[in-house]
Design a protein around this motif. Structure first.
Motif, PDB file in Angstrom:
ATOM      1  N   SER A  50       2.273   7.906  -2.730  1.00 17.41           N
ATOM      2  CA  SER A  50       3.689   7.614  -2.940  1.00 17.41           C
ATOM      3  C   SER A  50       4.456   7.551  -1.626  1.00 17.41           C
ATOM      4  O   SER A  50       5.346   6.705  -1.447  1.00 17.41           O
ATOM      5  N   ALA A  51       4.093   8.429  -0.673  1.00 20.93           N
ATOM      6  CA  ALA A  51       4.771   8.415   0.622  1.00 20.93           C
ATOM      7  C   ALA A  51       4.457   7.126   1.383  1.00 20.93           C
ATOM      8  O   ALA A  51       5.312   6.568   2.073  1.00 20.93           O
ATOM      9  N   ILE A  81     -11.305  16.783 -13.841  1.00 21.25           N
ATOM     10  CA  ILE A  81     -10.324  16.970 -12.769  1.00 21.25           C
ATOM     11  C   ILE A  81     -10.799  16.402 -11.441  1.00 21.25           C
ATOM     12  O   ILE A  81     -10.061  16.431 -10.451  1.00 21.25           O
ATOM     13  N   ALA A  82     -12.009  15.876 -11.383  1.00 27.14           N
ATOM     14  CA  ALA A  82     -12.535  15.354 -10.117  1.00 27.14           C
ATOM     15  C   ALA A  82     -11.640  14.234  -9.594  1.00 27.14           C
ATOM     16  O   ALA A  82     -11.224  13.355 -10.334  1.00 27.14           O
ATOM     17  N   GLY A  83     -11.347  14.278  -8.307  1.00 26.75           N
ATOM     18  CA  GLY A  83     -10.597  13.204  -7.664  1.00 26.75           C
ATOM     19  C   GLY A  83      -9.093  13.279  -7.802  1.00 26.75           C
ATOM     20  O   GLY A  83      -8.380  12.450  -7.228  1.00 26.75           O
ATOM     21  N   MET A  84      -8.567  14.276  -8.544  1.00 27.74           N
ATOM     22  CA  MET A  84      -7.113  14.317  -8.768  1.00 27.74           C
ATOM     23  C   MET A  84      -6.321  14.495  -7.486  1.00 27.74           C
ATOM     24  O   MET A  84      -5.212  13.996  -7.360  1.00 27.74           O
ATOM     25  N   GLY A  85      -6.889  15.212  -6.518  1.00 23.33           N
ATOM     26  CA  GLY A  85      -6.110  15.513  -5.319  1.00 23.33           C
ATOM     27  C   GLY A  85      -6.033  14.384  -4.320  1.00 23.33           C
ATOM     28  O   GLY A  85      -5.245  14.456  -3.372  1.00 23.33           O
ATOM     29  N   GLY A  86      -6.803  13.326  -4.508  1.00 20.03           N
ATOM     30  CA  GLY A  86      -6.923  12.307  -3.475  1.00 20.03           C
ATOM     31  C   GLY A  86      -5.659  11.549  -3.184  1.00 20.03           C
ATOM     32  O   GLY A  86      -5.198  11.486  -2.040  1.00 20.03           O
ATOM     33  N   TYR A 146       2.120  -0.137  10.115  1.00 21.16           N
ATOM     34  CA  TYR A 146       0.675   0.059  10.167  1.00 21.16           C
ATOM     35  C   TYR A 146       0.309   1.326   9.391  1.00 21.16           C
ATOM     36  O   TYR A 146       0.814   2.420   9.695  1.00 21.16           O
ATOM     37  N   VAL A 147      -0.545   1.158   8.410  1.00 20.89           N
ATOM     38  CA  VAL A 147      -1.045   2.262   7.606  1.00 20.89           C
ATOM     39  C   VAL A 147      -2.438   2.572   8.131  1.00 20.89           C
ATOM     40  O   VAL A 147      -3.381   1.801   7.930  1.00 20.89           O
ATOM     41  N   LEU A 148      -2.559   3.694   8.819  1.00 23.87           N
ATOM     42  CA  LEU A 148      -3.757   4.008   9.588  1.00 23.87           C
ATOM     43  C   LEU A 148      -4.606   5.018   8.827  1.00 23.87           C
ATOM     44  O   LEU A 148      -4.206   6.168   8.624  1.00 23.87           O
ATOM     45  N   GLY A 149      -5.793   4.591   8.426  1.00 24.51           N
ATOM     46  CA  GLY A 149      -6.660   5.418   7.605  1.00 24.51           C
ATOM     47  C   GLY A 149      -7.343   6.528   8.375  1.00 24.51           C
ATOM     48  O   GLY A 149      -7.140   6.714   9.573  1.00 24.51           O
ATOM     49  N   PRO A 150      -8.225   7.280   7.696  1.00 20.98           N
ATOM     50  CA  PRO A 150      -8.912   8.397   8.330  1.00 20.98           C
ATOM     51  C   PRO A 150     -10.106   7.953   9.165  1.00 20.98           C
ATOM     52  O   PRO A 150     -10.528   6.794   9.115  1.00 20.98           O
ATOM     53  N   GLY A 151     -10.646   8.903   9.929  1.00 20.81           N
ATOM     54  CA  GLY A 151     -11.867   8.650  10.677  1.00 20.81           C
ATOM     55  C   GLY A 151     -11.642   8.587  12.168  1.00 20.81           C
ATOM     56  O   GLY A 151     -10.518   8.387  12.654  1.00 20.81           O
ATOM     57  N   SER A 152     -12.731   8.738  12.916  1.00 21.60           N
ATOM     58  CA  SER A 152     -12.625   8.815  14.371  1.00 21.60           C
ATOM     59  C   SER A 152     -12.275   7.482  15.013  1.00 21.60           C
ATOM     60  O   SER A 152     -11.592   7.449  16.043  1.00 21.60           O
ATOM     61  N   ASN A 205     -10.551   7.971   1.134  1.00 18.83           N
ATOM     62  CA  ASN A 205      -9.186   7.488   1.395  1.00 18.83           C
ATOM     63  C   ASN A 205      -8.488   7.005   0.118  1.00 18.83           C
ATOM     64  O   ASN A 205      -7.912   5.917   0.104  1.00 18.83           O
ATOM     65  N   PRO A 206      -8.520   7.803  -0.968  1.00 17.38           N
ATOM     66  CA  PRO A 206      -7.891   7.332  -2.212  1.00 17.38           C
ATOM     67  C   PRO A 206      -6.385   7.166  -2.114  1.00 17.38           C
ATOM     68  O   PRO A 206      -5.781   6.541  -2.993  1.00 17.38           O
ATOM     69  N   GLN A 207      -5.753   7.741  -1.045  1.00 16.22           N
ATOM     70  CA  GLN A 207      -4.332   7.459  -0.831  1.00 16.22           C
ATOM     71  C   GLN A 207      -4.096   5.965  -0.667  1.00 16.22           C
ATOM     72  O   GLN A 207      -3.010   5.455  -0.956  1.00 16.22           O
ATOM     73  N   LEU A 208      -5.110   5.271  -0.157  1.00 16.06           N
ATOM     74  CA  LEU A 208      -5.032   3.810  -0.008  1.00 16.06           C
ATOM     75  C   LEU A 208      -5.390   3.186  -1.352  1.00 16.06           C
ATOM     76  O   LEU A 208      -6.456   2.617  -1.552  1.00 16.06           O
ATOM     77  N   SER A 209      -4.474   3.309  -2.265  1.00 16.15           N
ATOM     78  CA  SER A 209      -4.679   2.906  -3.653  1.00 16.15           C
ATOM     79  C   SER A 209      -4.543   1.390  -3.801  1.00 16.15           C
ATOM     80  O   SER A 209      -4.093   0.690  -2.878  1.00 16.15           O
ATOM     81  N   PRO A 210      -4.907   0.856  -4.957  1.00 16.50           N
ATOM     82  CA  PRO A 210      -4.675  -0.569  -5.185  1.00 16.50           C
ATOM     83  C   PRO A 210      -3.230  -0.994  -4.937  1.00 16.50           C
ATOM     84  O   PRO A 210      -2.980  -2.073  -4.390  1.00 16.50           O
ATOM     85  N   ALA A 211      -2.275  -0.147  -5.326  1.00 16.60           N
ATOM     86  CA  ALA A 211      -0.865  -0.491  -5.102  1.00 16.60           C
ATOM     87  C   ALA A 211      -0.552  -0.627  -3.620  1.00 16.60           C
ATOM     88  O   ALA A 211       0.218  -1.502  -3.206  1.00 16.60           O
ATOM     89  N   VAL A 212      -1.134   0.239  -2.802  1.00 18.81           N
ATOM     90  CA  VAL A 212      -0.935   0.152  -1.348  1.00 18.81           C
ATOM     91  C   VAL A 212      -1.640  -1.077  -0.783  1.00 18.81           C
ATOM     92  O   VAL A 212      -1.053  -1.866  -0.023  1.00 18.81           O
ATOM     93  N   ILE A 213      -2.899  -1.255  -1.151  1.00 21.30           N
ATOM     94  CA  ILE A 213      -3.688  -2.353  -0.579  1.00 21.30           C
ATOM     95  C   ILE A 213      -3.064  -3.702  -0.895  1.00 21.30           C
ATOM     96  O   ILE A 213      -3.031  -4.602  -0.050  1.00 21.30           O
TER      97      ILE A 213
END
Length: 352
Positions: free
Chosen positions: A264-265, A10-15, A224-230, A292-300
């Motif tokens: 998906s969003a 189940i590791a990583g499922m929530g990303g 613009y898809v803005l990733g995480p971090g400071s 940042n797994p939301q930034l999936s291959p499909a997004v990139i």
């Protein structure tokens, strides 16, 4: 080599569904449509291990924690036990590792994230048996992981010594609220290789200048898809919104389209012209594949990529890294890329 191999299924499922982790969130992740990530990561690693170490004896745990995947890639594994149910727990991981020790393995290889690493280290405590992680979680802060599944095989096939390395973990509930405070969970013996990642560190520098320069070049009509971090957070501030400090936000023409977005969003919000903005993780250099797994291959694949960072962070990491779950995309992203380091300045950095 007698190699113990265990998978946290189940590791990583929530990303990719925006949960930033899976601790106590498995059912919610499934309800959001999450798919398991770690089995495919395990399959890639086992395939590479089979090629690099054809004479290795694989000792593993019953389904869904490794046995079927091992057989699928051509191993005839020693299966020394199995979880009590299909809904696996941390105790199943610890039980598997204890059984591996009874089976006299030389090294334990696991697929998961920082929590799994801590469970493996707990079970190995008091022994000299080393461990090596294959990154499968959302937050992979610890320095016991190979850079990619294939790199794990390279490390196993070539290492000549081990060293003690840190296992860090964070409170996922606090992480979802924007607080990152990694705690030292354990110190474990790890095989030494150039394809190991470092512990995550925080960067420093004049990120405000980076943000000002970026915002001055924002174009109308571009999403613009803005990733995480400071560092990217400073760009969000300069655009006039707070955003999600550890999530992904989507912005176009003065409007926040999605905040703390899932994969998906993000895909639903993309337009004709899209730019994904990321900053490397300090101490590790990952721009995709950690945090940042939301930034999936499909997004990139639907976006241009803009990388921003402070000079101090780039001096610290030396190189950029990618690990997107798509080896073909990783190969396309590798090479040299321009990183904005100031209002006007940029620096060429190699992506590996």
């Amino acid at each position: 080599m007698r190699l113990g191999f265990v998978v946290n299924p189940i590791a990583g499922m929530g990303g990719r569904v925006g949960l930033k982790g899976t601790d106590d969130k498995v059912e919610e992740a499934r309800a959001r449509g999450a798919e398991p990530r770690s089995p495919e990561r395990a399959r890639r690693a086992l395939t590479a291990i089979r090629e690099r170490l054809p004479d290795a004896t694989l000792v593993t745990w019953g389904e869904p924690m490794g046995a079927a995947l091992a057989r699928e890639v051509g191993f005839d594994p020693e299966v020394v036990g199995a979880p009590e149910s299909a809904e696996t727990t941390a105790e199943d991981t610890r039980a598997a590792v204890a059984a591996f020790l009874d089976a006299d393995v030389d090294l334990v290889c696991f697929v998961g994230g920082d929590g799994t690493a801590a469970d493996v280290a707990d079970a190995l405590d008091g022994t000299d048996v080393p461990m090596l992680g294959i990154p499968g979680g959302v937050k992979v802060y610890s320095s016991v992981f190979a850079v990619s599944p294939e790199d794990a095989a390279d490390v196993l096939a070539s290492f000549e010594r081990t060293e003690r390395r840190e296992i860090l973990d964070i409170d996922e509930d606090a992480y979802r609220e924007g607080s990152v405070d990694p705690d030292l969970r354990a110190v474990a013996r790890v095989p030494v290789g150039e394809d190991l990642q470092s512990s995550k560190q925080t960067g420093s520098g004049n990120v405000e200048a980076v943000a000002e320069g970026f915002v001055e070049e924002v174009s109308s009509g571009v999403t613009y898809v803005l990733g995480p971090g400071s560092t990217v957070g400073a760009i969000k501030d300069a655009l006039g919104f707070e955003g999600s400090p550890l999530g992904v936000d989507v912005w176009r023409d003065g409007e926040v389209l999605v905040e703390d977005a899932s994969e998906s969003a993000i895909l639903d919000a993309l337009g004709e012209r899209n730019v994904v903005v990321v900053s490397p993780i300090g101490g590790q250099g990952f721009i995709f594949g950690r945090g940042n797994p939301q930034l999936s291959p499909a997004v990139i694949r639907r976006c241009d990529v803009a990388v921003v960072a402070s000079r101090a962070k780039l001096d610290d990491i030396g190189t950029l890294r990618v690990d997107t779950d798509d080896p073909e995309l990783d190969a396309e992203l590798r090479g040299w890329t321009r990183v904005r380091v100031g209002r006007f300045e940029s620096r060429l950095m190699e992506v590996r």
